[in-house]
Design an enzyme around this catalytic site. Structure first.
Site, PDB file in Angstrom:
ATOM      1  CG  HIS A 147      -0.344   0.020   2.528  1.00  0.00           C
ATOM      2  ND1 HIS A 147       0.156   1.165   3.112  1.00  0.00           N
ATOM      3  CD2 HIS A 147      -0.121  -0.971   3.421  1.00  0.00           C
ATOM      4  CE1 HIS A 147       0.642   0.878   4.312  1.00  0.00           C
ATOM      5  NE2 HIS A 147       0.488  -0.419   4.521  1.00  0.00           N
ATOM      6  CB  CYS A 163       1.524  -3.662   5.370  1.00  0.00           C
ATOM      7  SG  CYS A 163      -0.106  -4.329   5.790  1.00  0.00           S
TER       8      CYS A 163
END
Length: 187
Positions: A147, A163
């Site tokens: 992301h 992440c």
């Protein structure tokens, strides 16, 4: 009666929009809203191992993400990866993609950081940034993402809870190139 109800709805929506704009304006005035999408770090590199075009190869130790474009060539991006205790490896798939995604902190993260909301709506203050690429294993969401981020200082570092963070400019570029179903190899 419908005209009155629709008028009330428009008034409520209008007030909500004004409230959101006021919060965003206040955040911008305090310097919290990013003024740019961040740097573009992509470069075409030669890779040693042969992977199918469209494969993503992430190397935690190097804090890089390679999108294979042909035999022996890839687009390399600088990324932020999991801090100590949060790095992982394995093979997953891109399960879905979202532009300006909402963020729902997982229960484990909320347990570690009291006060996290149940939902952070899409927008300039959302920690997932401009794009989210959702990683799945066996058809199940892993809760890990590739992301964007508004915290540019974390890109290139060991900073996340597992992440993979990219500048918003880079994640927009990757988002346009990667397909749902693509293989992601994390080393």
């Amino acid at each position: 009666m419908k005209a009155i109800d629709s008028g009330r709805v428009r008034s409520c929506v209008g007030l909500m929009v004004l409230a959101v704009l006021a919060v965003a304006g206040d955040a911008a005035a305090r310097g919290l809203v990013p003024r740019s999408l961040g740097p573009t770090t992509s470069t075409v590199v030669t890779i040693e191992k042969s992977y199918a075009a469209g494969t993503i190869v992430i190397v935690n130790a190097n804090r890089t993400l390679d999108l294979v474009i042909s035999d022996g060539r890839a687009i390399r991006y600088k990324i932020g990866v999991g801090r100590d205790g949060f790095r992982w490896s394995g093979t997953v798939k891109v399960g879905r993609k979202a532009e300006w995604p909402d963020w729902r902190p997982p229960a484990e993260m909320k347990a570690r950081a009291a006060g996290l909301p149940d939902l952070v709506p899409a927008g300039p203050l959302n920690p997932l940034g401009a794009r989210g690429i959702y990683l799945y294993k066996g058809g199940t969401d892993t809760l890990y993402r590739i992301h964007g981020t508004n915290e540019q200082s974390t890109v290139g570092n060991f900073a996340s809870s597992g992440c993979f963070r990219m500048s918003n400019a880079d994640v927009i570029d990757l988002y346009e190139r990667v397909k749902v179903g693509s293989t992601v190899i994390v080393k």
